[in-house]
Design a protein around this motif. Structure first.
Motif, PDB file in Angstrom:
ATOM      1  N   CYS A 194      -1.795  18.532  25.346  1.00 35.34           N
ATOM      2  CA  CYS A 194      -1.681  17.882  24.053  1.00 35.34           C
ATOM      3  C   CYS A 194      -2.916  18.054  23.197  1.00 35.34           C
ATOM      4  O   CYS A 194      -2.785  17.937  21.995  1.00 35.34           O
ATOM      5  CB  CYS A 194      -1.252  16.452  24.089  1.00 35.34           C
ATOM      6  N   TYR A 195      -4.019  18.382  23.785  1.00 37.11           N
ATOM      7  CA  TYR A 195      -5.164  18.677  22.919  1.00 37.11           C
ATOM      8  C   TYR A 195      -5.211  20.160  22.549  1.00 37.11           C
ATOM      9  O   TYR A 195      -6.255  20.666  22.139  1.00 37.11           O
ATOM     10  CB  TYR A 195      -6.459  18.231  23.585  1.00 37.11           C
ATOM     11  N   GLY A 196      -4.106  20.810  22.746  1.00 33.74           N
ATOM     12  CA  GLY A 196      -4.014  22.196  22.289  1.00 33.74           C
ATOM     13  C   GLY A 196      -4.912  23.141  23.060  1.00 33.74           C
ATOM     14  O   GLY A 196      -5.311  24.181  22.545  1.00 33.74           O
ATOM     15  N   ILE A 197      -5.239  22.771  24.287  1.00 25.76           N
ATOM     16  CA  ILE A 197      -6.086  23.659  25.074  1.00 25.76           C
ATOM     17  C   ILE A 197      -5.181  24.624  25.814  1.00 25.76           C
ATOM     18  O   ILE A 197      -4.457  24.234  26.719  1.00 25.76           O
ATOM     19  CB  ILE A 197      -6.947  22.854  26.051  1.00 25.76           C
TER      20      ILE A 197
ATOM     21  N   LEU D 116     -12.343  19.689  20.401  1.00 23.97           N
ATOM     22  CA  LEU D 116     -12.890  20.077  19.100  1.00 23.97           C
ATOM     23  C   LEU D 116     -13.213  21.562  19.086  1.00 23.97           C
ATOM     24  O   LEU D 116     -13.016  22.249  18.087  1.00 23.97           O
ATOM     25  CB  LEU D 116     -14.151  19.258  18.801  1.00 23.97           C
ATOM     26  N   LYS D 117     -13.688  22.046  20.222  1.00 21.88           N
ATOM     27  CA  LYS D 117     -13.935  23.488  20.329  1.00 21.88           C
ATOM     28  C   LYS D 117     -12.638  24.240  20.130  1.00 21.88           C
ATOM     29  O   LYS D 117     -12.588  25.263  19.444  1.00 21.88           O
ATOM     30  CB  LYS D 117     -14.488  23.813  21.713  1.00 21.88           C
ATOM     31  N   GLU D 118     -11.596  23.717  20.737  1.00 17.38           N
ATOM     32  CA  GLU D 118     -10.310  24.392  20.612  1.00 17.38           C
ATOM     33  C   GLU D 118      -9.812  24.349  19.186  1.00 17.38           C
ATOM     34  O   GLU D 118      -9.034  25.193  18.764  1.00 17.38           O
ATOM     35  CB  GLU D 118      -9.286  23.739  21.539  1.00 17.38           C
ATOM     36  N   LYS D 119     -10.244  23.347  18.456  1.00 16.37           N
ATOM     37  CA  LYS D 119      -9.876  23.245  17.043  1.00 16.37           C
ATOM     38  C   LYS D 119     -10.729  24.167  16.193  1.00 16.37           C
ATOM     39  O   LYS D 119     -10.566  24.207  14.985  1.00 16.37           O
ATOM     40  CB  LYS D 119     -10.096  21.795  16.584  1.00 16.37           C
ATOM     41  N   LYS D 120     -11.687  24.820  16.830  1.00 16.58           N
ATOM     42  CA  LYS D 120     -12.570  25.774  16.158  1.00 16.58           C
ATOM     43  C   LYS D 120     -13.428  25.097  15.088  1.00 16.58           C
ATOM     44  O   LYS D 120     -13.687  25.673  14.034  1.00 16.58           O
ATOM     45  CB  LYS D 120     -11.773  26.917  15.524  1.00 16.58           C
ATOM     46  N   LEU D 121     -13.827  23.885  15.372  1.00 18.42           N
ATOM     47  CA  LEU D 121     -14.752  23.234  14.446  1.00 18.42           C
ATOM     48  C   LEU D 121     -16.137  23.849  14.620  1.00 18.42           C
ATOM     49  O   LEU D 121     -16.498  24.252  15.719  1.00 18.42           O
ATOM     50  CB  LEU D 121     -14.819  21.734  14.743  1.00 18.42           C
ATOM     51  N   PRO D 122     -16.894  23.917  13.535  1.00 18.63           N
ATOM     52  CA  PRO D 122     -18.263  24.433  13.680  1.00 18.63           C
ATOM     53  C   PRO D 122     -19.091  23.481  14.543  1.00 18.63           C
ATOM     54  O   PRO D 122     -18.816  22.285  14.608  1.00 18.63           O
ATOM     55  CB  PRO D 122     -18.792  24.483  12.250  1.00 18.63           C
ATOM     56  N   ARG D 123     -20.105  24.038  15.136  1.00 20.26           N
ATOM     57  CA  ARG D 123     -20.891  23.311  16.118  1.00 20.26           C
ATOM     58  C   ARG D 123     -21.472  22.008  15.566  1.00 20.26           C
ATOM     59  O   ARG D 123     -21.387  20.953  16.213  1.00 20.26           O
ATOM     60  CB  ARG D 123     -22.019  24.226  16.578  1.00 20.26           C
ATOM     61  N   ALA D 124     -22.020  22.096  14.368  1.00 22.82           N
ATOM     62  CA  ALA D 124     -22.678  20.920  13.818  1.00 22.82           C
ATOM     63  C   ALA D 124     -21.677  19.775  13.655  1.00 22.82           C
ATOM     64  O   ALA D 124     -21.935  18.633  14.023  1.00 22.82           O
ATOM     65  CB  ALA D 124     -23.305  21.262  12.473  1.00 22.82           C
ATOM     66  N   ARG D 125     -20.514  20.125  13.141  1.00 21.84           N
ATOM     67  CA  ARG D 125     -19.473  19.120  12.935  1.00 21.84           C
ATOM     68  C   ARG D 125     -19.038  18.518  14.265  1.00 21.84           C
ATOM     69  O   ARG D 125     -18.818  17.318  14.382  1.00 21.84           O
ATOM     70  CB  ARG D 125     -18.288  19.800  12.229  1.00 21.84           C
ATOM     71  N   ARG D 126     -18.935  19.371  15.249  1.00 25.06           N
ATOM     72  CA  ARG D 126     -18.537  18.892  16.571  1.00 25.06           C
ATOM     73  C   ARG D 126     -19.534  17.875  17.079  1.00 25.06           C
ATOM     74  O   ARG D 126     -19.169  16.804  17.543  1.00 25.06           O
ATOM     75  CB  ARG D 126     -18.490  20.061  17.560  1.00 25.06           C
ATOM     76  N   GLU D 127     -20.772  18.244  16.977  1.00 24.60           N
ATOM     77  CA  GLU D 127     -21.794  17.348  17.514  1.00 24.60           C
ATOM     78  C   GLU D 127     -21.781  16.013  16.795  1.00 24.60           C
ATOM     79  O   GLU D 127     -21.933  14.962  17.412  1.00 24.60           O
ATOM     80  CB  GLU D 127     -23.161  18.012  17.421  1.00 24.60           C
ATOM     81  N   GLU D 128     -21.550  16.107  15.510  1.00 26.24           N
ATOM     82  CA  GLU D 128     -21.492  14.895  14.709  1.00 26.24           C
ATOM     83  C   GLU D 128     -20.332  14.021  15.195  1.00 26.24           C
ATOM     84  O   GLU D 128     -20.498  12.819  15.456  1.00 26.24           O
ATOM     85  CB  GLU D 128     -21.285  15.328  13.260  1.00 26.24           C
ATOM     86  N   LEU D 129     -19.162  14.632  15.314  1.00 31.85           N
ATOM     87  CA  LEU D 129     -17.985  13.869  15.739  1.00 31.85           C
ATOM     88  C   LEU D 129     -18.182  13.256  17.123  1.00 31.85           C
ATOM     89  O   LEU D 129     -17.832  12.098  17.349  1.00 31.85           O
ATOM     90  CB  LEU D 129     -16.754  14.781  15.739  1.00 31.85           C
ATOM     91  N   VAL D 130     -18.725  14.056  18.029  1.00 33.26           N
ATOM     92  CA  VAL D 130     -18.931  13.550  19.387  1.00 33.26           C
ATOM     93  C   VAL D 130     -19.890  12.371  19.350  1.00 33.26           C
ATOM     94  O   VAL D 130     -19.615  11.313  19.934  1.00 33.26           O
ATOM     95  CB  VAL D 130     -19.489  14.668  20.299  1.00 33.26           C
ATOM     96  N   ALA D 131     -20.975  12.526  18.655  1.00 31.80           N
ATOM     97  CA  ALA D 131     -21.968  11.460  18.604  1.00 31.80           C
ATOM     98  C   ALA D 131     -21.366  10.197  18.006  1.00 31.80           C
ATOM     99  O   ALA D 131     -21.516   9.097  18.546  1.00 31.80           O
ATOM    100  CB  ALA D 131     -23.171  11.920  17.793  1.00 31.80           C
ATOM    101  N   GLU D 132     -20.637  10.382  16.905  1.00 32.19           N
ATOM    102  CA  GLU D 132     -20.015   9.243  16.242  1.00 32.19           C
ATOM    103  C   GLU D 132     -19.052   8.510  17.172  1.00 32.19           C
ATOM    104  O   GLU D 132     -19.082   7.286  17.289  1.00 32.19           O
ATOM    105  CB  GLU D 132     -19.201   9.719  15.031  1.00 32.19           C
ATOM    106  N   SER D 133     -18.187   9.282  17.809  1.00 34.56           N
ATOM    107  CA  SER D 133     -17.149   8.610  18.574  1.00 34.56           C
ATOM    108  C   SER D 133     -17.730   7.971  19.838  1.00 34.56           C
ATOM    109  O   SER D 133     -17.299   6.894  20.240  1.00 34.56           O
ATOM    110  CB  SER D 133     -16.020   9.584  18.929  1.00 34.56           C
TER     111      SER D 133
END
Ligand SMILES: Nc1ncnc2c1ncn2[C@@H]1O[C@H](COP(=O)(O)OP(=O)(O)OP(=O)(O)O)[C@@H](O)[C@H]1O
Ligand SMILES: Nc1ncnc2c1ncn2[C@@H]1O[C@H](COP(=O)(O)OP(=O)(O)OP(=O)(O)O)[C@@H](O)[C@H]1O
Ligand SMILES: [Mg+2]
Ligand SMILES: [Mg+2]
Lengths: 297, 280, 297, 276, 276
Positions: A194-197, D116-133
């Motif tokens: 479900c996370y598209g992996i 998030l990697k699978e969503k192909k988000l850029p690294r900086a954005r990923r780190e931000e999201l991870v830290a936030e959540s």
């Protein structure tokens, strides 16, 4: 198991609070038993490696000291003498190193083929149903009887020998990979879905990792089998190599030398196993951690 | 506080939604036969197309014909019987020994640490190299064959068991501990079921390796069985016959695997790998 | 000797012999068939294995009362200190160039025309450091080539034709029935290595251990006598030899008709054995010549 | 009780998730088990709906069907007009078996970052999201720990952090707060509501806590005991701005809570009336 | 607040479980984690004590130390005067990870029966106990199912049934009702109380639900946030006979509840006062 009290601020709050900013966990280690016990640990580890072999060698020595211990069971010192003479010479380069090269090549190829094919079969019940009888058929065939065919297809050089090694030692890897892949936790598989992996990432982060304990079991079996098959492959179309040498010694009744060759095989097995253990420790770090975590270590 | 009883099994109604992922269990016999057929066709084609000389690698049809002809004779079945006898006995001994030792040492890591180096030392010693010793000790009778089969099979099962024992879920183990299950009961009810998948794989591996060694032993020592027949065929230059025996061996392997798979399906009903295949 | 004491029904002594199911042992099968052994109160059991790995230990342990082996193996064994001793002749070279029961073959269109040109070529033999390479080297030497330059590889006889025809090797040394198959396939024979070594070369013999013989000298005298009678019978009745071959081998009937049979003189040619042993010393297979008088009583 | 009933409260919103005549029979065991008999309901886009029902009534089964992880025996699931046949993109699920849904071989951070990697988000954005959540669930200090070094409640929060960081359009949560303490639970409830308001995500939230269902949802769906049908569909007419103290003391809250409780008791009793 | 405070309420009872200066540091990870700093408390024989505390404060750790499954770093656990070094007999534990604590290879019935077999109970008695306890948790119909064929809440109830059937002297329960619905939860709460009364078993009950803690316990122990100590020890002076409706409406109940809630909020905030 009483460890001295560690007196230090605990900086791993369950939730970040105003006062305690999310500081990383303290790098200081407890000055506990784990550190001070080092020398004893080293001693124990040496005992682990050497104690039983020493006892066995001693027992064998006693056995060979009997008058009726025959021609085929030379004394350990005869074997040791032959060992020193044989393997601390240029034979090391002529016989042993090329064999080791083929052995490692064969093992690496078998690992690649075994894991690759295993993942394929493990993931798809249909492919598995198609391939299983064929694979079982091939698996039951003694590698030596296929040598003529392999000679025709792969020549008499290293190619054929590597092929024999691969053909013989791919099976534990393959079977274990298949079973490991089949046993992936369904909740985890669902999570990944479900996370598209998907695709390669799924293989890398889910399938291979969760099957890795079983794959490691297969690789460990295959490593010893590869050594055996190295010997067997050198029984054919050879004129050098460790396996060849052992067979020659056997045929020419150079028995201490033959045993020296077997001892070298054993030592190679032990060394490779120890290296493998190191790799496994890294690859399965999480797995062992998980298991010991619950015991509170 | 009674939860509704299991609803009385209404037959799945209606046709499945179009496009739904219909995950029927694959029809194994049909698919398996297809795989075997493909192998035979390939085998038929390779020599016929001249990839390898037909004289030295006869096409499948010729080999199967030879096999069919031999399969009608008593010596054929006698040889098969001899081989299977050595195989079964050797495998049984190896299995019992490996399981006993594997569980004993697997659940006693402190003792096991002392054995690892010896085990790693002994495992790579080829069974074949032990033949002179075997003959010296046991002569050319069945015990020599057994020694080789047991020696080779033992390690396979033993190592698999060790990995299996290490796979026990710590929560399950602690549950057993806290409910006062003794060592034996824990092995029986917790460690054994966890190890089973590993053990099954070990059994499958050992079954074929045992077959191979049973044959190799006959090949070299010359006790009666398939191996001796192969030697005779090879020495006589009867290539098709050699391959016929190889096919017979392979078929034995397939049949043995069918047996182990059936066993596995029974004893591992509950396991993810098996239940996934029959689930909805 | 364990089985030597057993007496079967009718007062026969059960004797076990280790043999290889090849052409050379036809006389002993004939001997059993003709009752030459049972006439002397011997119930001879023939066990057909594939080679020396099991046969010599079998004799040493007393499992076999006697066995069949090529001469070179016995010379090596004797040199290594195994107390083996011969009972009777096994098979002897035909002694005719180009018409022996074994020879060196190349492909029809090969560049190699005589043994001297084997220098630098890859030659397959069944066992390295044994009778094959020693005698082939002698052929090269006789033809004026450098035997050191020959590149030998091990290959079982049955696999040789395939390896030769697929071009994996340049030449093979083969014996019957493979020699016939190779001849029939149109390949060229470039040397008769047995003949080049000694026209009367005793290639293989029957042997036992000194302990075995010492335990029951009379029995072994009977065995030797029976062997001699069998050999003589075989030598005089080649058709009988061809008939018996059909019973214990899988050789094609056509090939049986056409192939060259070895000679079966009752006596071992001690001179040829000495020649062979000298060559083995020259080639470095053994360090010193063993006590051939003990080997050939 | 048609699902369209509920759209009034925040103005007409297009349908997002539509479940029609859903039935699921498990055939794995010796006898087939009908987990869900006939479910029909709809979620508008951006709606937050809570799902309650007796233990074993089929909530998890329903969620898995909606997530496209399981094919229903009959009936359909539609997401934004498209039939769901496999896991649709933009959907995050927090599984009831939180412990098993974390990758044991990855650190907490890697677990959250992976989708998030699978969503192909850029690294900086990923780190931000991870830290936030991770911050939001209070696990910043444990980013480098492995899941098995965490307590049950902390593991559950990792699973929640992963779902939040994913910024899904549809969020399915299966008893996501079962293992956390009362205070953390209240915080997380507010977290879900704030994320829902901020991102306009459609949420289907399974819970056993009736207070929680009423506090969180715009609607509460009550499932009956098996054979499972939708027993009641309660619109929660509480103000959009909610607060742990005042909302829970609201008289309407108490009334709704009592109503839902009564429904669940009914549901457990046996065959439920079609509507309460 | 010394633990002896509480013995007054049911007359003086001998001490059953005594935890002294318990500390636990996990050394498995890259850096050591001090899960529990210093816990000292006592349970009288036949007492029912609830344990609450923030997520990750070390409740599970404490339970495992008490159960003899884990060696404390320092401090001692004594059961009936004997130090606990390995799992003591007559103790049943319901694990937080209920799913993993069930044996997947055994039917529900076999799971419940296994410890009884180990106790060498005669067959008839075993069957009786299994039937009774499955009945009590409402799973009679699922006796022959495998655990993985059950929903989360049902699995949890199997684990509870197993503990009950065992008839232990000491019962440790780690969030045992986390996955069941409100109604079932209420039923199970009453079940635990009735068993406790009937068998006189000593119960240590970890929960996140404050109402539940107050409703169930004779005492409520509140643990602080880490570094974990006992922050408060609240005696629940409610009548022994309790009832889901009347007790929860009792004014003392509400007061206790508010008190515990305040303590937990305190606990989460940071370093807690030694007593409230
Ligand atoms: N794999 C399976 N095989 C057979 N029956 C199953 C399977 N999975 C679930 N069930 C049955 O389906 C029904 C619904 O299960 P589900 O997990 O959906 O319930 P739930 O509503 O999530 O319950 P809970 O609140 O306890 O988690 C249960 O009766 C369960 O026994
Ligand atoms: N194996 C381990 N290695 C390192 N740290 C651990 C380990 N197990 C637990 N911890 C840490 O110990 C602390 C207490 O964990 P524990 O499981 O006892 O908490 P808990 O009170 O049961 O929490 P919850 O209510 O969430 O279940 C946590 O901070 C956790 O991170
Ligand atoms: Mg559920
Ligand atoms: Mg916990």
């Amino acid at each position: 198991m009483n460890r001295p009290t560690v007196d230090r601020p605990r900086a791993a709050p369950a939730a970040p609070t105003e006062q305690e900013a999310p500081v990383a966990r303290p790098p200081r280690r407890p000055a506990g038993a784990a550190r001070t016990a080092r020398p004893a640990g080293a001693l124990l580890r040496t005992a682990h490696v050497l104690l039983l072999p020493a006892v066995l060698v001693g027992a064998y020595w006693a056995f060979t000291a009997r008058p009726d211990a025959g021609f085929y069971t030379p004394t350990p010192d005869a074997i040791a003498g032959a060992f020193a003479e044989l393997w601390f010479s240029e034979r090391l380069f002529v016989d042993v190193l090329p064999s080791l090269g083929r052995l490692l090549t064969g093992f690496a190829l078998a690992a690649l083929v075994g894991v690759g094919l295993g993942v394929l079969l493990g993931l798809d019940a249909r492919v598995r149903a198609i391939a299983e009888p064929v694979l079982e058929f091939l698996r039951a065939i003694p590698p030596p009887v296929l040598v003529p065919l392999m000679i025709m297809l792969a020549g008499i050089d290293d190619g054929m020998k590597v092929a024999v090694i691969v053909f013989g030692c791919v099976w534990p890897i393959l079977l274990n990979t298949v079973e490991g892949v089949r046993a992936v936790d369904p909740v985890l598989a669902d999570t990944a879905r479900c996370y598209g992996i998907g695709g390669v990432t799924r293989l890398r982060v889910l399938v291979l990792r969760s099957a890795s304990p079983q794959i490691m079991a297969g690789l460990r079996l295959a490593l010893a089998l590869a050594i055996i098959l190295m010997v067997i492959s050198e029984m054919f179309a050879s004129s050098s190599g460790l396996g060849f040498a052992i067979v020659q010694f056997q045929r020419t009744f150079a028995i201490p030398e033959m045993w020296a060759g077997m001892v070298l095989l054993g030592i190679i097995g032990f060394v490779l196993s120890s290296l493998f253990e190191l790799v496994e420790g890294r690859v399965l770090g999480w797995y062992r951690g998980l298991r010991s975590a619950h015991r509170g270590e | 506080m009674s939860t509704a009883a299991v609803p009385p099994a209404p037959a799945p109604r209606g046709a499945r939604r179009p496009g739904a992922r219909v995950r029927t269990a694959p029809n194994r016999p049909v698919l398996g036969s297809a795989g075997v057929l493909a192998l035979l066709l390939l085998w038929e084609a390779v020599p016929r197309l001249g990839a390898v000389p037909e004289r030295h690698f006869p096409p499948a049809s010729e080999v199967l014909a030879t096999l069919a002809e031999r399969a009608g004779t008593t010596p054929f079945w006698e040889a098969v019987g001899h081989t299977l006898f050595g195989w079964a006995l050797g495998l049984a001994i190896a299995f019992a020994a490996a399981v006993l030792l594997g569980f004993a040492l697997g659940s006693a890591p402190r003792v096991r640490a002392f054995t690892t180096s010896t085990v790693d030392f002994l495992r790579p010693i080829p069974s074949v190299a032990l033949i002179p010793l075997a003959v010296l000790m046991y002569g050319t009778d069945i015990r020599s064959t057994l020694l080789l089969v047991v020696y080779a099979c033992f390690w396979l099962i033993y190592i698999q068991v060790l990995y299996g024992v290490a796979d026990v879920d710590p929560v399950a183990e602690q549950t057993a501990l806290s409910y006062g299950l003794g060592r034996l009961a824990r092995i029986r009810h917790v460690v054994w079921p966890t190890t089973l998948p590993y053990l099954m794989t070990g059994l499958r591996l050992a079954a074929s390796v045992g077959l191979i060694l049973s044959i190799t032993a006959q090949l070299i020592i010359g006790s009666p069985g398939i191996g001796q027949q192969i030697t005779a065929a090879q020495q006589g230059g009867a290539v098709a016959l050699v391959y016929a025996w190889i096919v017979a061996t392979g078929v034995l392997g397939v049949v043995i695997n069918l047996g182990v798979r059936a066993l596995e399906h029974r004893v591992l009903r509950w396991h993810t790998s098996v239940r996934g295949e029959s689930a909805a | 000797s364990a089985s030597g004491e057993d007496t079967a029904d009718g007062g026969l002594t059960t004797v076990t012999a280790g043999v290889i199911p090849i052409v050379d042992v036809a006389p002993i099968y004939l001997g059993v068939d003709q009752g030459f052994f049972s006439d002397r109160g011997i119930d001879l059991q023939l066990e057909a294995g594939s080679g020396g790995a099991a046969i010599v230990p079998g004799v040493v342990s007393g499992e076999y009362d006697f066995a069949f082996s090529n001469v070179a193996s016995l010379i090596v064994a004797r040199e290594q200190g195994l107390p083996l001793t011969t009972l009777g002749n096994g098979a002897t070279s035909v002694g005719e160039q180009g018409a022996d029961f074994g020879g060196v073959f190349v492909l029809e269109d090969s560049d190699i025309t005589d043994a001297a040109e084997l220098a630098g070529a890859t030659v397959a033999i069944n066992n390295l450091n044994n009778i094959g390479d020693t005698t082939v080297r002698q052929s090269v030497r006789v033809a004026g080539g450098d035997p050191e330059e020959v590149d030998f590889v091990e290959l079982p006889f049955p696999d040789m034709p395939a390896a030769l025809e697929t071009g994996q090797i340049d030449a093979v040394w083969a014996v019957e029935p493979f020699a016939s198959a190779i001849r029939t396939a149109g390949h060229r024979e470039i040397a008769s290595n047995f003949v080049d070594t000694h026209p009367d070369l005793s290639v293989a013999v029957y042997f036992t251990s000194e302990q075995n013989r010492a335990q029951d000298p009379e029995l072994f005298e009977d065995i030797t006598a029976a062997l001699e009678e069998s050999l003589a019978y075989a030598q005089d009745n080649p058709d009988e030899v061809r008939r018996i071959l059909g019973t214990y081998t899988e050789i094609d009937a056509q090939v049986i008709e056409e192939m060259v049979l070895p000679r079966f003189p009752a006596e071992i040619s001690a001179e040829s054995v000495r020649t062979l042993a000298d060559l083995m010393v020259t080639d470095g297979l053994i360090e010193t010549e063993p006590d051939l008088d003990a080997l050939l009583p | 009780m048609p699902a369209t009933d509920t759209t009034h409260h925040r103005g007409v919103r297009p349908g997002m998730l539509k479940v029609t005549g859903l039935q699921k029979i498990y055939n794995g065991g010796p006898a087939p088990v009908e987990a869900v008999r006939d479910l029909t309901f709809e979620l508008a886009e951006g709606e937050l709906v809570c799902l309650v029902g007796p233990s074993g009534c089929g909530k998890t089964t329903l969620l898995k069907c909606i997530a496209g992880l399981m094919a229903p025996t009959s009936g359909t699931v539609e997401l934004a007009g498209e039939p769901v046949l496999s896991p649709p993109p933009g959907m995050a699920v927090v599984f009831q078996e939180y412990g098993r849904s974390l990758f044991a071989w990855m650190s907490v951070r890697a677990n959250v970052e992976l989708p998030l990697k699978e969503k192909k988000l850029p690294r900086a954005r990923r780190e931000e999201l991870v830290a936030e959540s991770l911050e939001a669930v209070g696990l910043t200090a444990f980013a480098d720990a492995y899941p098995w070094q965490l307590s049950g409640g902390m593991q559950q929060r990792v699973a929640i952090a992963r779902a939040i960081a994913y910024e899904p359009q549809v969020l399915l949560m299966d008893e996501p707060f079962a293992a956390v303490d009362a205070q953390t639970r209240a915080d997380l409830e507010d977290l879900v509501r704030s994320i829902w308001q901020r991102l306009g995500v459609t949420v289907l939230f399974v819970t056993h806590d009736i207070d929680e269902a009423v506090y969180l949802g715009e609607r509460v769906l009550v499932l009956s005991n098996s054979p499972t049908v939708v027993q009641d569909d309660v619109t929660v007419d509480l103000p959009v701005e909610r607060d742990q103290l005042t909302t829970r003391q609201d008289e309407r809250f108490t009334r709704l809570r009592a109503h839902v409780y009564a429904q669940i008791q009914q549901a457990k009793k046996g065959t439920a009336p079609t509507a309460a």
